[in-house]
Design a protein around this motif. Structure first.
Motif, mmCIF file in Angstrom:
data_model
loop_
_atom_site.group_PDB
_atom_site.id
_atom_site.type_symbol
_atom_site.label_atom_id
_atom_site.label_comp_id
_atom_site.label_asym_id
_atom_site.label_seq_id
_atom_site.Cartn_x
_atom_site.Cartn_y
_atom_site.Cartn_z
ATOM 1 N N ALA A 63 62.964 -11.969 32.403
ATOM 2 C CA ALA A 63 63.479 -12.088 31.038
ATOM 3 C C ALA A 63 62.524 -11.379 30.083
ATOM 4 N N PRO A 64 62.912 -10.187 29.612
ATOM 5 C CA PRO A 64 62.048 -9.466 28.675
ATOM 6 C C PRO A 64 62.214 -9.986 27.249
ATOM 7 N N ILE A 65 61.101 -10.081 26.538
ATOM 8 C CA ILE A 65 61.111 -10.425 25.114
ATOM 9 C C ILE A 65 60.222 -9.398 24.423
ATOM 10 N N ASN A 66 60.808 -8.665 23.483
ATOM 11 C CA ASN A 66 60.104 -7.583 22.816
ATOM 12 C C ASN A 66 59.656 -8.016 21.424
ATOM 13 N N LEU A 87 55.857 -5.803 24.732
ATOM 14 C CA LEU A 87 56.912 -6.376 25.556
ATOM 15 C C LEU A 87 56.306 -7.411 26.491
ATOM 16 N N VAL A 88 56.884 -8.603 26.479
ATOM 17 C CA VAL A 88 56.493 -9.662 27.407
ATOM 18 C C VAL A 88 57.640 -9.802 28.400
ATOM 19 N N VAL A 89 57.338 -9.721 29.687
ATOM 20 C CA VAL A 89 58.364 -9.963 30.696
ATOM 21 C C VAL A 89 58.035 -11.292 31.359
ATOM 22 N N LEU A 108 51.381 -13.480 21.520
ATOM 23 C CA LEU A 108 52.757 -13.035 21.780
ATOM 24 C C LEU A 108 53.269 -13.611 23.094
ATOM 25 N N ASP A 109 52.432 -13.591 24.109
ATOM 26 C CA ASP A 109 52.832 -14.153 25.408
ATOM 27 C C ASP A 109 53.159 -15.638 25.276
#
Length: 111
Positions: free
Chosen positions: A104-107, A48-50, A75-76
């Motif tokens: 803004a989370p991106i999984n 998970l990137v926030v 991923l980041d």
């Protein structure tokens, strides 16, 4: 005799800093569409990137930073790239658009 000097015009008011709001306070018009990096898939990288996104009054991401890393640079970086293409419905306050700062989370999860 010279005319008296006019007073200097008042400086423009400083713009308001971005107001921190929750993720549910803003809506996507075009959500980010991250592409899972091929090498990350091969290596089994996921997470998970926030992001912290400053959304301008037109609904564009003005500033994007990684608030919480997935632990993988690829991923980041892809999360940030995808967020640059996203568009938001402008945040309104008292009938006026306002610049906001939103998480803004991106999984990245393999299917």
């Amino acid at each position: 005799m010279a005319a008296p000097a006019l007073p200097a015009p008042a400086p423009a008011p400083a713009p308001l800093p971005p107001k921190p709001v929750s993720a549910s306070a803003v809506q996507y018009l075009r959500p980010p569409a991250p592409v899972y990096p091929v090498q990350s898939k091969r290596l089994g990288e996921r997470g998970l990137v926030v992001l912290r996104v400053v959304v301008d009054v037109q609904g564009r991401p003005k500033q994007i930073s990684v608030e919480q890393s997935s632990g993988y640079r690829r991923l980041d970086d892809e999360a940030v790239r995808a967020m640059r293409e996203a568009r938001f419905k402008p945040y309104m306050e008292d009938g006026q658009p306002r610049e906001v700062s939103v998480p803004a989370p991106i999984n990245f999860e393999m299917e």
